[in-house]
Write an enzyme that holds these catalytic residues in place. Structure first.
Site, PDB file in Angstrom:
ATOM      1  N   ILE A 233      46.234 -57.628  67.662  1.00 13.58           N
ATOM      2  CA  ILE A 233      47.334 -56.800  68.182  1.00 13.58           C
ATOM      3  C   ILE A 233      46.894 -55.908  69.335  1.00 13.58           C
ATOM      4  O   ILE A 233      47.696 -55.179  69.904  1.00 13.58           O
ATOM      5  CB  ILE A 233      47.967 -55.926  67.057  1.00 13.58           C
ATOM      6  CG1 ILE A 233      46.906 -55.098  66.325  1.00 13.58           C
ATOM      7  CG2 ILE A 233      48.793 -56.759  66.110  1.00 13.58           C
ATOM      8  CD1 ILE A 233      47.480 -54.137  65.288  1.00 13.58           C
ATOM      9  N   GLY A 239      36.332 -53.345  71.570  1.00 13.83           N
ATOM     10  CA  GLY A 239      36.486 -54.630  70.876  1.00 13.83           C
ATOM     11  C   GLY A 239      37.961 -54.950  70.695  1.00 13.83           C
ATOM     12  O   GLY A 239      38.762 -54.759  71.610  1.00 13.83           O
ATOM     13  N   VAL A 241      41.680 -55.058  68.071  1.00 11.18           N
ATOM     14  CA  VAL A 241      42.401 -54.534  66.905  1.00 11.18           C
ATOM     15  C   VAL A 241      43.213 -55.683  66.304  1.00 11.18           C
ATOM     16  O   VAL A 241      43.908 -56.414  67.024  1.00 11.18           O
ATOM     17  CB  VAL A 241      43.345 -53.374  67.277  1.00 11.18           C
ATOM     18  CG1 VAL A 241      44.005 -52.808  66.010  1.00 11.18           C
ATOM     19  CG2 VAL A 241      42.619 -52.274  68.016  1.00 11.18           C
ATOM     20  N   LYS A 254      40.039 -52.468  63.290  1.00  7.63           N
ATOM     21  CA  LYS A 254      39.446 -52.357  64.625  1.00  7.63           C
ATOM     22  C   LYS A 254      38.058 -52.976  64.518  1.00  7.63           C
ATOM     23  O   LYS A 254      37.238 -52.522  63.707  1.00  7.63           O
ATOM     24  CB  LYS A 254      39.363 -50.863  64.974  1.00  7.63           C
ATOM     25  CG  LYS A 254      39.140 -50.556  66.422  1.00  7.63           C
ATOM     26  CD  LYS A 254      39.424 -49.062  66.634  1.00  7.63           C
ATOM     27  CE  LYS A 254      38.934 -48.560  67.946  1.00  7.63           C
ATOM     28  NZ  LYS A 254      39.207 -47.132  68.133  1.00  7.63           N
ATOM     29  N   ASP A 356      40.340 -38.035  74.240  1.00 10.65           N
ATOM     30  CA  ASP A 356      40.913 -39.254  74.852  1.00 10.65           C
ATOM     31  C   ASP A 356      42.365 -39.414  74.419  1.00 10.65           C
ATOM     32  O   ASP A 356      42.809 -40.491  74.026  1.00 10.65           O
ATOM     33  CB  ASP A 356      40.085 -40.487  74.450  1.00 10.65           C
ATOM     34  CG  ASP A 356      40.414 -41.689  75.340  1.00 10.65           C
ATOM     35  OD1 ASP A 356      40.962 -41.490  76.452  1.00 10.65           O
ATOM     36  OD2 ASP A 356      40.126 -42.829  74.928  1.00 10.65           O
TER      37      ASP A 356
HETATM   38  N1  ADE Z   1      47.403 -50.787  67.340  1.00 14.38           N
HETATM   39  C1  ADE Z   1      46.278 -50.087  67.331  1.00 14.38           C
HETATM   40  N2  ADE Z   1      46.142 -49.484  66.155  1.00 14.38           N
HETATM   41  C2  ADE Z   1      47.200 -49.820  65.418  1.00 14.38           C
HETATM   42  C3  ADE Z   1      47.628 -49.474  64.121  1.00 14.38           C
HETATM   43  N3  ADE Z   1      46.900 -48.691  63.370  1.00 14.38           N
HETATM   44  N4  ADE Z   1      48.783 -49.963  63.690  1.00 14.38           N
HETATM   45  C4  ADE Z   1      49.488 -50.754  64.485  1.00 14.38           C
HETATM   46  N5  ADE Z   1      49.147 -51.108  65.677  1.00 14.38           N
HETATM   47  C5  ADE Z   1      48.008 -50.639  66.169  1.00 14.38           C
END
Ligand code: ADE
Length: 528
Positions: A233, A239, A241, A254, A356
């Protein structure tokens, strides 16, 4: 060494003070120190061997050993063999009672470690120590009392130290479940927590109710290793996710590349700061490092929010006034919590600066509130030694969101508030992104990143510095905002977030209160 000195001292001092029975006969001993080279003993004669401290030569002493100075009187301990550490300065004694001058030809051998089997020899801890008629009761007592005082002093210091560490518990627990010493490593212990019917929320509530500092290591590892990755996603500098599944629940995973191990460790460490858990901070579930033989997989598992990031959300959707205030209030609430130091006797939380903050690092929940994520660059402030915990490179973070003092490197890095103020600057830009998407009567602005009209995509630090520091530009406020109270109020807040003078900016707590009041006037119901 301390214990041995104590025992030897006790034996010798007891022997010096205990009334003795004599053996009922006397014996003449050779005595190198006596006037006519002899002394009369009602017990034993002895010869001792020692190394002279100055000359480093072996020296022998020939004396009487009277029962009044030996314990027990019949077979004195000082004549018995014993083993001692080679760390001690060697000292050997040999006793005799076989006849007059029986000690004259005795030459006890000095022992090294574990060689003290031969009868009648004793190694004593210091060459300075004398036994027999030179033995001083006072010296023994002084050593005894001194040792006791030292031990008591050490105990007192230990108690004071324990009390101190208790008061600074957040600091000690900071590395969190990754390294918590009280973690049970026995898988049996984890079974009730990971019971088949428990949801992730149950597990987190069961194990972190008090401190909010993260699950035990083995629970984290068990959860991480039961996750199936479903779809990617997002991608970032660290890296990827992924959306993953754990027992039917969505989680975000992650995955850090091996060379980003420090970022993985840092983010996991920050998430597990005591008392960090908060509705408006992305919920941490687990960190795991798994070696697959070729490389190490570094996972950080968090709550999954199907609306994705605030950037994703605003790019495709608009919000109404209530939704706008709800989002802005929740982000400022999360940031105020992050920035706040909580002092407590049982648990406390250090002040944390994010460094950040941007719309891509904020997640939108189903109820329209937000959670701040991506804590990998965060720093916290140690109130005990007044130090900021990272060898900080001040110019980290995303260039587009960097405060002017970060861009021109005028930020005062020794002052923790500087980092908080830089966060507030970024928060102002995020409010601008949200407010543009506020749909009032069907009118709203298209989604844009801050400074979209002034710098190219992926701007350099120099491009940002020229715009923000030299040109003193800030995102423009559309005219329509002025005629709508809530939008006008939002524009006022964001302007007070992005002042060039960092000290003049609002604090996160102040922003939270202002928006809470704005929400009250707009009749915002608390999210369900
Ligand atoms: N994209 C990055 N982190 C996320 C998360 N925790 N839930 C959904 N989309 C994401």
């Amino acid at each position: 060494m301390l214990v041995w000195t104590l025992v030897a001292t006790l034996l010798l001092s007891v022997s010096a003070q205990t009334p003795q029975t004599t053996k009922g006969k006397t014996i003449t001993c050779f005595c190198d120190k006596c006037a006519n080279l002899e002394c009369v003993s009602d017990g034993y004669c002895y010869t001792s061997t020692r190394i002279d401290k100055e000359t480093k030569q072996i020296e022998h002493d020939f004396r009487c050993l009277n029962p009044s100075l030996s314990h027990p009187p019949v077979k004195p301990l000082v004549c018995a063999s014993t083993s001692a550490s080679a760390n001690f300065m060697p000292f050997a004694v040999e006793c005799c009672d076989s006849g007059d001058y029986c000690n004259k030809h005795l030459r006890p051998l000095l022992h090294s470690k574990n060689q003290s089997g031969a009868g009648g020899k004793l190694i004593i801890s210091s060459a300075d120590e004398k036994i027999g008629d030179d033995l001083s009761t006072d010296t023994s007592l002084i050593i005894f009392v001194g040792t006791t005082v030292l031990v008591v002093l050490l105990l007192v210091l230990l108690v004071i130290y324990c009390g101190w560490t208790r008061n600074h518990k957040w600091k000690k627990q900071r590395p969190g479940a990754l390294f918590k010493s009280n973690d049970s490593m026995d898988p049996q212990d984890q079974q009730p927590i990971l019971g088949v019917n428990n949801t992730l929320r149950d597990i987190i509530d069961m194990t972190t109710s008090g401190s909010g500092s993260g699950l035990p290591l083995l629970v984290q590892r068990s959860i991480a290793r039961q996750i199936q990755l479903v779809e990617i996603i997002g991608k970032g500098r660290f890296g990827e996710v992924w959306r993953g599944r754990w027992r039917g629940e969505n989680v975000a995973v992650k995955i850090f590349s091996s060379r980003e191990e420090r970022s993985w460790f840092r983010e996991a460490e920050i998430y597990q700061t005591v008392m960090l858990r908060h509705d408006n901070i992305l919920g941490f579930i687990a960190a795991d490092n798994k070696d697959n033989g070729t490389w190490t997989q570094l996972w950080l598992v968090t709550d999954f929010h199907e609306n994705g990031s605030l950037f994703d959300y605003l790019s495709t959707r608009t919000v109404d006034i209530v939704g706008m205030i709800r989002m802005a209030l929740s982000i400022s609430t999360g940031l105020a919590h992050l920035h706040m130091e909580i002092v407590g006797t049982q648990a406390g939380k250090p002040a944390i600066a994010h460094r950040d903050l941007k719309s891509k690092n904020i997640l939108v929940k189903l109820n329209g509130t937000c959670a701040i994520g991506d804590l990998g660059l965060a720093v916290h402030y140690d109130d005990v030694d007044g130090k900021i915990d990272l060898a900080t490179n001040s110019r980290v973070g995303t260039k587009r969101y960097m405060a002017p003092e970060v861009l021109d490197e005028s930020i005062c890095e020794n002052h923790f508030d500087s980092f908080k103020r830089a966060d507030v600057y970024a928060l102002g830009l995020i409010f601008w992104e949200i407010t543009r998407r506020c749909n009032v009567g069907g009118i709203y602005d298209e989604y844009q990143l801050p400074y979209y009209d002034l710098v190219p995509s992926d701007p350099t630090i120099e491009e940002m510095r020229k715009t923000v520091c030299e040109g003193r530009h800030r995102p423009s406020i559309p005219n329509r905002w002025q005629s709508i109270d809530a939008l006008n109020a939002m524009s006022k807040v964001m302007k007070e977030c992005w002042y060039h003078n960092a000290a003049a900016r609002l604090t996160a707590l102040r922003i939270k209160k202002t928006l809470a009041n704005l929400g009250a006037s707009e009749d915002i119901k608390p999210p369900q």
